[in-house]
Design a protein around this motif. Structure first.
Motif, PDB file in Angstrom:
ATOM      1  N   ALA A   1       0.858  -1.185   0.000  1.00 26.69           N
ATOM      2  CA  ALA A   1       0.000   0.000   0.000  1.00 26.69           C
ATOM      3  C   ALA A   1       0.895   1.236   0.000  1.00 26.69           C
ATOM      4  CB  ALA A   1      -0.931  -0.025   1.196  1.00 26.69           C
ATOM      5  N   LYS A   2       1.494   1.514  -1.135  1.00 29.86           N
ATOM      6  CA  LYS A   2       2.472   2.595  -1.245  1.00 29.86           C
ATOM      7  C   LYS A   2       1.870   3.966  -0.936  1.00 29.86           C
ATOM      8  CE  LYS A   2       6.222   0.448  -3.032  1.00 29.86           C
ATOM      9  NZ  LYS A   2       7.610   0.579  -2.542  1.00 29.86           N
ATOM     10  N   THR A   3       0.626   4.172  -1.362  1.00 25.62           N
ATOM     11  CA  THR A   3       0.003   5.472  -1.123  1.00 25.62           C
ATOM     12  C   THR A   3      -0.174   5.720   0.366  1.00 25.62           C
ATOM     13  OG1 THR A   3      -1.207   5.192  -3.208  1.00 25.62           O
ATOM     14  CG2 THR A   3      -1.952   6.934  -1.744  1.00 25.62           C
ATOM     15  N   VAL A   4      -0.508   4.665   1.098  1.00 22.73           N
ATOM     16  CA  VAL A   4      -0.638   4.790   2.557  1.00 22.73           C
ATOM     17  C   VAL A   4       0.708   5.136   3.168  1.00 22.73           C
ATOM     18  CG1 VAL A   4      -1.183   3.555   4.683  1.00 22.73           C
ATOM     19  CG2 VAL A   4      -2.579   3.185   2.639  1.00 22.73           C
ATOM     20  N   GLU A   5       1.751   4.451   2.740  1.00 24.12           N
ATOM     21  CA  GLU A   5       3.089   4.710   3.279  1.00 24.12           C
ATOM     22  C   GLU A   5       3.500   6.164   3.047  1.00 24.12           C
ATOM     23  OE1 GLU A   5       4.636   0.141   2.356  1.00 24.12           O
ATOM     24  OE2 GLU A   5       5.541   1.854   1.323  1.00 24.12           O
ATOM     25  N   GLU A   6       3.270   6.642   1.848  1.00 21.43           N
ATOM     26  CA  GLU A   6       3.653   8.011   1.507  1.00 21.43           C
ATOM     27  C   GLU A   6       2.869   9.033   2.332  1.00 21.43           C
ATOM     28  OE1 GLU A   6       2.924   8.053  -2.644  1.00 21.43           O
ATOM     29  OE2 GLU A   6       4.676   6.823  -3.145  1.00 21.43           O
ATOM     30  N   ALA A   7       1.603   8.690   2.660  1.00 21.94           N
ATOM     31  CA  ALA A   7       0.774   9.608   3.437  1.00 21.94           C
ATOM     32  C   ALA A   7       1.165   9.641   4.909  1.00 21.94           C
ATOM     33  CB  ALA A   7      -0.698   9.210   3.293  1.00 21.94           C
ATOM     34  N   LEU A   8       1.959   8.664   5.338  1.00 22.25           N
ATOM     35  CA  LEU A   8       2.368   8.600   6.739  1.00 22.25           C
ATOM     36  C   LEU A   8       3.716   9.254   6.993  1.00 22.25           C
ATOM     37  CD1 LEU A   8       1.425   4.877   7.489  1.00 22.25           C
ATOM     38  CD2 LEU A   8       0.293   6.889   8.466  1.00 22.25           C
ATOM     39  N   ILE A   9       4.649   9.043   6.080  1.00 20.61           N
ATOM     40  CA  ILE A   9       6.039   9.439   6.317  1.00 20.61           C
ATOM     41  C   ILE A   9       6.161  10.962   6.457  1.00 20.61           C
ATOM     42  CG2 ILE A   9       8.361   9.459   5.330  1.00 20.61           C
ATOM     43  CD1 ILE A   9       7.645   6.775   4.010  1.00 20.61           C
ATOM     44  N   GLY A  10       6.801  11.378   7.537  1.00 17.55           N
ATOM     45  CA  GLY A  10       7.016  12.794   7.787  1.00 17.55           C
ATOM     46  C   GLY A  10       5.888  13.479   8.519  1.00 17.55           C
ATOM     47  N   HIS A  11       4.856  12.714   8.863  1.00 22.66           N
ATOM     48  CA  HIS A  11       3.704  13.301   9.554  1.00 22.66           C
ATOM     49  C   HIS A  11       3.652  12.812  10.998  1.00 22.66           C
ATOM     50  CE1 HIS A  11       1.903  15.097   5.943  1.00 22.66           C
ATOM     51  NE2 HIS A  11       2.335  14.016   5.305  1.00 22.66           N
ATOM     52  N   PRO A  12       2.997  13.578  11.878  1.00 24.57           N
ATOM     53  CA  PRO A  12       2.921  13.167  13.283  1.00 24.57           C
ATOM     54  C   PRO A  12       2.144  11.866  13.444  1.00 24.57           C
ATOM     55  CG  PRO A  12       1.487  15.045  12.851  1.00 24.57           C
ATOM     56  CD  PRO A  12       2.330  14.876  11.638  1.00 24.57           C
ATOM     57  N   ALA A  13       2.560  11.056  14.403  1.00 24.04           N
ATOM     58  CA  ALA A  13       1.899   9.775  14.650  1.00 24.04           C
ATOM     59  C   ALA A  13       0.647  10.016  15.480  1.00 24.04           C
ATOM     60  CB  ALA A  13       2.843   8.832  15.370  1.00 24.04           C
ATOM     61  N   THR A  14      -0.402  10.472  14.800  1.00 20.77           N
ATOM     62  CA  THR A  14      -1.661  10.801  15.464  1.00 20.77           C
ATOM     63  C   THR A  14      -2.806  10.038  14.814  1.00 20.77           C
ATOM     64  OG1 THR A  14      -2.133  12.650  13.967  1.00 20.77           O
ATOM     65  CG2 THR A  14      -0.833  13.129  15.961  1.00 20.77           C
ATOM     66  N   ALA A  15      -3.927  10.013  15.508  1.00 19.62           N
ATOM     67  CA  ALA A  15      -5.118   9.347  14.980  1.00 19.62           C
ATOM     68  C   ALA A  15      -5.566  10.001  13.672  1.00 19.62           C
ATOM     69  CB  ALA A  15      -6.238   9.391  16.011  1.00 19.62           C
ATOM     70  N   ALA A  16      -5.433  11.313  13.579  1.00 13.37           N
ATOM     71  CA  ALA A  16      -5.864  12.012  12.364  1.00 13.37           C
ATOM     72  C   ALA A  16      -4.987  11.619  11.176  1.00 13.37           C
ATOM     73  CB  ALA A  16      -5.804  13.524  12.595  1.00 13.37           C
ATOM     74  N   THR A  17      -3.670  11.525  11.394  1.00 12.94           N
ATOM     75  CA  THR A  17      -2.762  11.112  10.319  1.00 12.94           C
ATOM     76  C   THR A  17      -3.102   9.711   9.845  1.00 12.94           C
ATOM     77  OG1 THR A  17      -0.939  12.495  11.102  1.00 12.94           O
ATOM     78  CG2 THR A  17      -0.368  10.577   9.759  1.00 12.94           C
ATOM     79  N   ILE A  18      -3.325   8.816  10.782  1.00 11.42           N
ATOM     80  CA  ILE A  18      -3.620   7.426  10.431  1.00 11.42           C
ATOM     81  C   ILE A  18      -4.953   7.310   9.696  1.00 11.42           C
ATOM     82  CG2 ILE A  18      -4.223   5.185  11.427  1.00 11.42           C
ATOM     83  CD1 ILE A  18      -2.029   5.762  13.535  1.00 11.42           C
ATOM     84  N   LYS A  19      -5.961   8.014  10.158  1.00 12.09           N
ATOM     85  CA  LYS A  19      -7.265   7.963   9.501  1.00 12.09           C
ATOM     86  C   LYS A  19      -7.170   8.446   8.056  1.00 12.09           C
ATOM     87  CE  LYS A  19     -12.056   9.568   9.879  1.00 12.09           C
ATOM     88  NZ  LYS A  19     -13.033  10.371  10.683  1.00 12.09           N
ATOM     89  N   SER A  20      -6.427   9.514   7.842  1.00 17.05           N
ATOM     90  CA  SER A  20      -6.277  10.051   6.492  1.00 17.05           C
ATOM     91  C   SER A  20      -5.513   9.080   5.601  1.00 17.05           C
ATOM     92  CB  SER A  20      -5.557  11.394   6.551  1.00 17.05           C
ATOM     93  OG  SER A  20      -5.306  11.900   5.260  1.00 17.05           O
ATOM     94  N   ALA A  21      -4.427   8.523   6.121  1.00 11.87           N
ATOM     95  CA  ALA A  21      -3.618   7.603   5.332  1.00 11.87           C
ATOM     96  C   ALA A  21      -4.372   6.318   5.018  1.00 11.87           C
ATOM     97  CB  ALA A  21      -2.325   7.281   6.076  1.00 11.87           C
ATOM     98  N   ALA A  22      -5.087   5.778   6.005  1.00 10.50           N
ATOM     99  CA  ALA A  22      -5.812   4.522   5.819  1.00 10.50           C
ATOM    100  C   ALA A  22      -6.892   4.636   4.757  1.00 10.50           C
ATOM    101  CB  ALA A  22      -6.422   4.075   7.141  1.00 10.50           C
ATOM    102  N   GLY A  23      -7.379   5.833   4.531  1.00 12.58           N
ATOM    103  CA  GLY A  23      -8.388   6.029   3.500  1.00 12.58           C
ATOM    104  C   GLY A  23      -7.890   5.709   2.098  1.00 12.58           C
ATOM    105  N   HIS A  24      -6.559   5.598   1.936  1.00  8.24           N
ATOM    106  CA  HIS A  24      -5.966   5.292   0.633  1.00  8.24           C
ATOM    107  C   HIS A  24      -5.595   3.814   0.487  1.00  8.24           C
ATOM    108  CE1 HIS A  24      -5.603   9.542  -0.461  1.00  8.24           C
ATOM    109  NE2 HIS A  24      -5.120   9.771   0.757  1.00  8.24           N
ATOM    110  N   ALA A  25      -5.943   2.979   1.473  1.00  8.73           N
ATOM    111  CA  ALA A  25      -5.480   1.596   1.479  1.00  8.73           C
ATOM    112  C   ALA A  25      -5.921   0.815   0.245  1.00  8.73           C
ATOM    113  CB  ALA A  25      -5.964   0.885   2.739  1.00  8.73           C
ATOM    114  N   ALA A  26      -7.090   1.102  -0.269  1.00  8.85           N
ATOM    115  CA  ALA A  26      -7.611   0.350  -1.410  1.00  8.85           C
ATOM    116  C   ALA A  26      -7.247   0.977  -2.753  1.00  8.85           C
ATOM    117  CB  ALA A  26      -9.130   0.212  -1.302  1.00  8.85           C
ATOM    118  N   ASP A  27      -6.506   2.074  -2.743  1.00  7.42           N
ATOM    119  CA  ASP A  27      -6.155   2.750  -3.990  1.00  7.42           C
ATOM    120  C   ASP A  27      -5.420   1.802  -4.935  1.00  7.42           C
ATOM    121  OD1 ASP A  27      -7.173   4.917  -2.677  1.00  7.42           O
ATOM    122  OD2 ASP A  27      -5.362   6.151  -2.789  1.00  7.42           O
ATOM    123  N   GLY A  28      -5.901   1.728  -6.160  1.00 10.99           N
ATOM    124  CA  GLY A  28      -5.239   0.929  -7.182  1.00 10.99           C
ATOM    125  C   GLY A  28      -5.446  -0.569  -7.071  1.00 10.99           C
TER     126      GLY A  28
END
Length: 284
Positions: A225-252
């Motif tokens: 899930a490359k899009t998820v990884e990219e959405a996480l790196i460099g961002h704070p480890a918070t619930a909001a970051t994870i929720k936003s990144a997880a929304g891309h899990a099914a991309d592609g």
């Protein structure tokens, strides 16, 4: 049911096993733990002219430290992987995924390499090895070669192994200090994953410095899930970051339909389970 008749050989070295496999031809089968192969043979969904039993090849068992990698022998049982201190320290994701493979009886007999070579897309160990950039060492009549996890899984129950090759060991880069979680959804206890998510992250001062996420049973092979990884790196480890990144899990992704789920349901599960896996891994 009773399997069709076959010849049987139990070599004691990798070279002897490879030679036996090469001489036996394309209808030979390699027996590791036998937790997948034996039921298939008994139901006559497959047949073997010769069965090459790796149980006596002691060189293919065990776990060792090799500098910046740990090495897991293909004939190492799931039970031994679960309890090994090197795996716990340097490859926590592998340990957690192994904890939910089938049931205790299967984990005592089934092998790490056997599960990977079987290449069932619903198998729980494929995605973690992909997420951790594992390298597969295989041996054939032309000698040994290495295959990255990204190239090892080719299709349903199909790997990059050539007809005369055997998976000998798996080299896993050390992820020391990384946190991890494996989340799977299944309808019945101890059954195959309808969808699974392997996640491991490394945080520095509250920020996600590195992340690896791979999906189980979202295609004919495990998927990063490359899009998820990219959405996480460099961002704070918070619930909001994870929720936003997880929304891309099914991309592609283009998951298939079977008796358990259709593509839309699997894509929904991927997003939900990715959120859960990352939340547990990041401790938020």
């Amino acid at each position: 049911m009773i399997p069709a008749a076959f010849d049987y050989v139990a070599p004691s070295t990798v070279d002897d096993a490879v030679r036996a496999l090469s001489e036996a031809g394309e209808d030979a089968k390699v027996l590791a733990g036998g937790q997948s192969l034996i039921p298939v043979l008994r139901m006559r969904l497959s047949a073997a002219t010769k069965l090459i039993d790796l149980g006596r090849v002691t060189a293919m068992r065990g776990i060792r430290d090799d500098g910046d990698h740990i090495v897991i022998g293909a004939m190492t049982t799931h039970y031994d992987v679960q309890r090994d201190p090197l795996v716990a320290e340097h490859a926590r994701l592998i340990q957690l995924a192994t904890d939910v493979v089938a049931d205790p009886q299967v984990r005592h007999r089934g092998t790490f390499g056997g599960a990977l070579a079987h290449a069932d897309p619903a198998g729980d160990l494929l995605a973690p090895t992909l997420a951790m950039d594992a390298v597969f060492v295989v041996s054939g009549m032309d000698g040994r070669r290495t295959v990255p996890a990204a190239d090892f899984f080719v299709d349903y129950f199909t790997t990059a192994l050539r007809p005369d090759e055997i998976l000998v060991e798996v080299r896993i880069p050390k992820h020391t200090g990384w946190t991890a979680h494996y989340e799977k959804f299944h309808r019945v206890a101890q059954s195959w994953s309808i969808v699974g998510v392997a996640a491991t992250v490394r945080a520095e001062r509250g920020t996600i410095a590195e992340a690896r996420v791979a999906l189980t049973n979202m295609a004919s092979v495990p998927v990063r899930a490359k899009t998820v990884e990219e959405a996480l790196i460099g961002h704070p480890a918070t619930a909001a970051t994870i929720k936003s990144a997880a929304g891309h899990a099914a991309d592609g992704t283009s998951p298939t339909t079977d008796a358990n789920a259709d593509p839309a349901y699997r894509q929904h599960l991927a997003r939900v389970l990715t959120g859960r896996a990352l939340t547990a891994a990041a401790g938020v």
